[in-house]
Design a protein around this motif. Structure first.
Motif, PDB file in Angstrom:
ATOM      1  N   UNK A  21       0.867  -1.188   0.000  1.00  0.00           N
ATOM      2  CA  UNK A  21       0.000   0.000   0.000  1.00  0.00           C
ATOM      3  C   UNK A  21       0.901   1.235   0.000  1.00  0.00           C
ATOM      4  N   UNK A  22       1.528   1.554  -1.126  1.00  0.00           N
ATOM      5  CA  UNK A  22       2.528   2.636  -1.152  1.00  0.00           C
ATOM      6  C   UNK A  22       1.968   4.013  -0.846  1.00  0.00           C
ATOM      7  N   UNK A  23       0.668   4.220  -0.993  1.00  0.00           N
ATOM      8  CA  UNK A  23       0.097   5.546  -0.739  1.00  0.00           C
ATOM      9  C   UNK A  23      -0.245   5.776   0.732  1.00  0.00           C
ATOM     10  N   UNK A  24      -0.138   4.753   1.539  1.00  0.00           N
ATOM     11  CA  UNK A  24      -0.506   4.877   2.948  1.00  0.00           C
ATOM     12  C   UNK A  24       0.598   5.588   3.724  1.00  0.00           C
ATOM     13  N   UNK A  25       0.224   6.548   4.567  1.00  0.00           N
ATOM     14  CA  UNK A  25       1.169   7.312   5.383  1.00  0.00           C
ATOM     15  C   UNK A  25       1.395   6.568   6.693  1.00  0.00           C
ATOM     16  N   UNK A  26       2.651   6.160   6.950  1.00  0.00           N
ATOM     17  CA  UNK A  26       2.971   5.352   8.126  1.00  0.00           C
ATOM     18  C   UNK A  26       3.966   6.033   9.054  1.00  0.00           C
ATOM     19  N   UNK A  27       4.239   7.316   8.848  1.00  0.00           N
ATOM     20  CA  UNK A  27       5.152   8.014   9.747  1.00  0.00           C
ATOM     21  C   UNK A  27       6.584   7.960   9.248  1.00  0.00           C
ATOM     22  N   UNK A  28       7.516   8.342  10.128  1.00  0.00           N
ATOM     23  CA  UNK A  28       8.926   8.420   9.737  1.00  0.00           C
ATOM     24  C   UNK A  28       9.822   8.084  10.920  1.00  0.00           C
ATOM     25  N   UNK A  29      11.115   7.818  10.604  1.00  0.00           N
ATOM     26  CA  UNK A  29      12.149   7.560  11.602  1.00  0.00           C
ATOM     27  C   UNK A  29      13.267   8.574  11.429  1.00  0.00           C
ATOM     28  N   UNK A  30      13.813   9.059  12.543  1.00  0.00           N
ATOM     29  CA  UNK A  30      14.957   9.967  12.528  1.00  0.00           C
ATOM     30  C   UNK A  30      16.206   9.192  12.919  1.00  0.00           C
ATOM     31  N   UNK A  31      17.226   9.229  12.068  1.00  0.00           N
ATOM     32  CA  UNK A  31      18.491   8.550  12.310  1.00  0.00           C
ATOM     33  C   UNK A  31      19.631   9.552  12.222  1.00  0.00           C
ATOM     34  N   UNK A  32      20.774   9.153  12.785  1.00  0.00           N
ATOM     35  CA  UNK A  32      22.038   9.860  12.595  1.00  0.00           C
ATOM     36  C   UNK A  32      23.041   8.823  12.113  1.00  0.00           C
ATOM     37  N   UNK A  33      23.587   9.024  10.906  1.00  0.00           N
ATOM     38  CA  UNK A  33      24.398   8.001  10.246  1.00  0.00           C
ATOM     39  C   UNK A  33      25.798   8.551   9.996  1.00  0.00           C
ATOM     40  N   UNK A  34      26.822   7.727  10.310  1.00  0.00           N
ATOM     41  CA  UNK A  34      28.218   8.084  10.048  1.00  0.00           C
ATOM     42  C   UNK A  34      28.870   6.927   9.309  1.00  0.00           C
ATOM     43  N   UNK A  35      29.366   7.198   8.090  1.00  0.00           N
ATOM     44  CA  UNK A  35      30.028   6.185   7.277  1.00  0.00           C
ATOM     45  C   UNK A  35      31.513   6.530   7.187  1.00  0.00           C
TER      46      UNK A  35
END
Length: 727
Positions: A135-149
């Motif tokens: 269901x690609x149109x469904x809004x499910x929220x978001x996640x906040x990350x901090x990434x270091x490569x």
């Protein structure tokens, strides 16, 4: 070369040489990910909230799992993990689930973090929008990350030494290999072993907290009538328990006992909440409190009066912390009961007379999970990612996942404490799904008393209801060591209940099934009554004369000791002469159609609808209870469970001797004194009925059918090893 001109030998040499002029090795990378928070996550629980946790996967392998944040759509984790990788082509796959104790977790969304697009050697804030692939149109929220490569010159050390080369001379050809490849493989293997070890340790509990919910005092009224219908929820980590509901009272008497597992050294925090049950709408929170288990001393019962924080009132508990032993997960090469010394120690522990003072554990069970064959294909590729879940009452352990395989080999050994020898070991096979809850593949149920120690057996998998065959078979070897006397004494105490939070729902099919079960039991009683009535009616002269003489003799010489003796004779008769026991398969196949008829759907206001639903649920449960008790009484005397039949014979013998030697009036007097003084002697005693507790161990006809093993399909012996394919 040989001096006689024979063909020269082919030799292999392995040389480690200093750095040369060959091409540089592929780079290694360190990925540091900080899981910060979630924003506006999807609702998956009926209360309008969720219990979210996050999984990280790379190349199909789970590399991280966060803690669970309860009842929060904007959770804050602040958790970090570090991953080592040799390429950036595989994205980091992030999935969010809603934890549901006792049930499959609900999918809340997923996202991909593409590593090739990340700027290196710099911490970058990333926001991942969660999506459902279906269901690609469904809004499910978001996640906040901090990434270091960060690039790494060595997967093991941070120093910038030149890599060592491997020169393999094989069949007169020189092959130059980079030591980074070997180190990378070694690091991957070590990382997988560490993940496997963490997965194993995370399942093992360190102790048990026994909780007796006694009563509530002075609770806040939540209903218009000035009363409440209170029940209590307990939560320890991911474990949950819900008490029964006490209607229309502010001083409820629950008198319930249950156990929770302790996974932390310190014990953890027990969360307690008191709710008011409301039909047709959300339940009202009366109050809540917490109990820090680290403040309680072990091996001692604590009487606690806990004040509710958000309102008035108290909850009275008895809490005991005890250590737990013999709960383990190991490889087949490390089998606890195969060690003679450990086996002797276990036998000595459970056979010692001092062990009778504690009925908490009656023995241990060891389960070897070898392999499965012919499983159902759950993926579009025609494969599955199967893993096994073993459940014994409320104890739960699971194997690792074998990816892309319909014939997986786990080769693991699981050891459980046995609290009740009448428990049933449930082994369920699931398919791990990246985007969804794990798919069900099959299940078997094994009563511990039916186990033959040391026998490797193939169990045909069944469906979820354990009524029909599913595809595939699983090979298990189960061994149980227990104390017979303690197991017998355990039948006189309440059986452990499953921690199920779901409310009962109306099911027409279940209602009709329970009605038919009651009808069958009533028809049996009617048939016996008709037989006795035929003696009174002199339908058979010979039978009526014999019945009359027998009746006169029995009535003339009737004594109380003859009552248990008659039941004893019935058990003996069924043991020696009962050959026409009704097959449980026949019982499961018989169905009486159109017994209840079709009823029109009730019309009216919502209150009337909810009232009708509540009545139907009550009738449905009552029919199931009546049918179960009637079937249990029948099965207790027809040797369905020989252990219980022998125990019943022993009890009847003792009762016969006691009633013969002791006058009835003294026995009745002792019973009355015990009944009236029980509350004075132990104010916090949990009431129970020993006879009903005994009958709860006897399986009903439905359970007998569910526990019956299916016939193994013809094929090669499970002990024969499969021949390797020709090279």
């Amino acid at each position: 070369h040989h001096s006689d001109g024979r063909k020269p030998l082919s030799c292999n040499f392995l040389l480690a040489v200093a750095p040369g002029t060959s091409s540089e090795p592929s780079a290694m990378y360190k990925l540091e990910v900080e899981l910060k928070r979630g924003n506006n996550l999807a609702v998956r629980d009926r209360g309008g909230s969720s219990d979210p946790y996050v999984k990280f996967k790379m190349a199909g392998k789970e590399v991280f799992r966060s803690k669970t944040i309860n009842k929060n759509l904007n959770p804050v984790w602040e958790e970090k993990t570090t991953l080592i990788m040799d390429c950036l082509s595989d994205p980091l796959y992030v999935k969010v689930f809603d934890y549901d104790f006792g049930f499959q977790d609900d999918f809340m969304g997923s996202a991909h973090l593409y590593l090739e697009s990340l700027e290196q050697q710099r911490t970058i804030p990333v926001t991942l929008e969660l999506k459902d692939p279906n269901h690609p149109d469904q809004v499910l929220g978001s996640l906040d990350l901090a990434v270091t490569l960060t690039p790494k010159d060595s997967p093991v050390e941070e120093r910038r030494d030149s890599p060592v080369r491997l020169l393999v001379i094989k069949h007169n050809k020189v092959i130059i290999m980079n030591i980074h490849v070997c180190v990378c493989v070694c690091v991957c293997v070590q990382q997988q072993q560490r993940l496997s070890e963490l997965h194993r340790k995370s399942q093992l509990w360190r102790g048990i907290v026994s909780i007796s919910l006694i009563q509530g005092r002075n609770l806040t009224p939540m209903d218009p009538n000035g009363l409440s219908d209170p029940y209590v929820k307990f939560k320890l980590g991911t474990q949950k328990y819900r008490s029964k509901t006490m209607p229309k009272t502010l001083n409820p008497q629950w008198r319930q006992q249950f156990d929770l597992n302790l996974y932390e050294e310190t014990g953890g925090v027990l969360e307690i909440s008191v709710w008011d049950k409301d039909t047709g709408k959300r339940d009202d929170l009366i109050g809540r409190c917490q109990l820090d288990l680290s403040t309680l001393s072990k091996e001692q019962t604590h009487h606690l009066d806990l004040a509710l924080e958000e309102s008035r009132g108290y909850v009275v508990l008895l809490v005991t912390l005890t250590a737990s032993a013999h709960v383990s997960i190991a490889d087949l090469s490390v089998t606890p009961l195969d060690d003679p010394q450990e086996r002797r120690e276990i036998l000595a522990r459970y056979s010692a007379w001092r062990s009778f003072s504690n009925l908490k554990d009656v023995g241990i069970v060891q389960v070897k999970v070898m392999r499965a064959e012919g499983l159902m294909a759950a993926d579009v590729t025609g494969k599955s990612d199967p893993f096994c879940v073993l459940e014994l009452n409320n104890d739960r352990l699971q194997t690792h996942t074998v990816y892309k395989n319909l014939n997986p080999e786990w080769n693991k050994v699981f050891t459980f404490n046995v609290k009740d020898m009448f428990s049933v070991l449930a082994v369920t096979v699931f398919d791990e799904d990246r985007d969804r809850n794990a798919d069900f593949l099959g299940k078997v149920a094994i009563p511990l008393l039916s186990v033959r120690n040391g026998e490797q057996k193939s169990y045909m998998l069944k469906n979820k209801e354990l009524t029909r065959r599913s595809k595939g078979a699983i090979y298990l070897e189960v061994e149980v060591l227990y104390n017979t006397v303690k197991a017998a004494l355990k039948t006189a105490v309440p059986a452990e209940q499953k921690y199920i939070e779901d409310e009962p729902k109306v099911s027409k099919q279940l209602l009709q099934q329970n009605f038919n079960r009651v009808k069958r039991c009533i028809m049996v009683l009617i048939s016996y009554g008709a037989y006795i009535n035929s003696c009174f009616e002199w339908e058979s002269t010979q039978r009526s004369i014999i019945s009359f003489v027998l009746f006169v003799v029995v009535v003339w010489n009737l004594e109380l000791y003859m009552l248990p003796m008659a039941l004893l004779l019935l058990l003996v008769w069924n043991y020696f002469f009962s050959s026409g026991r009704e097959s449980s398969d026949t019982v499961s196949e018989r169905r009486h159609a159109d017994l209840l008829g079709q009823e029109a759907e009730p019309k009216g206001f919502m209150d009337k609808l909810y009232a009708v639903q509540e009545v139907l649920v009550s009738v449905q449960s009552a029919l199931g209870e009546v049918a179960s008790h009637a079937e249990r009484i029948k099965n207790s005397v027809n040797w369905t469970v020989p252990f219980l039949s022998w125990l019943a014979m022993a009890a009847m013998c003792v009762a016969t001797v006691v009633l013969y030697l002791v006058p009835l009036r003294y026995l009745v007097l002792a019973w009355g004194v015990n009944k009236f003084t029980k509350k004075l002697r132990d104010p916090y005693r949990i009431d129970n009925n020993e006879l009903l507790d005994f009958l709860s161990r006897v399986p009903s006809d439905v359970q007998v059918m569910q526990y019956r093993g299916l016939k193994v399909a013809p094929g090669p012996s499970p002990n024969k090893r499969r021949k390797p394919p020709p090279s």
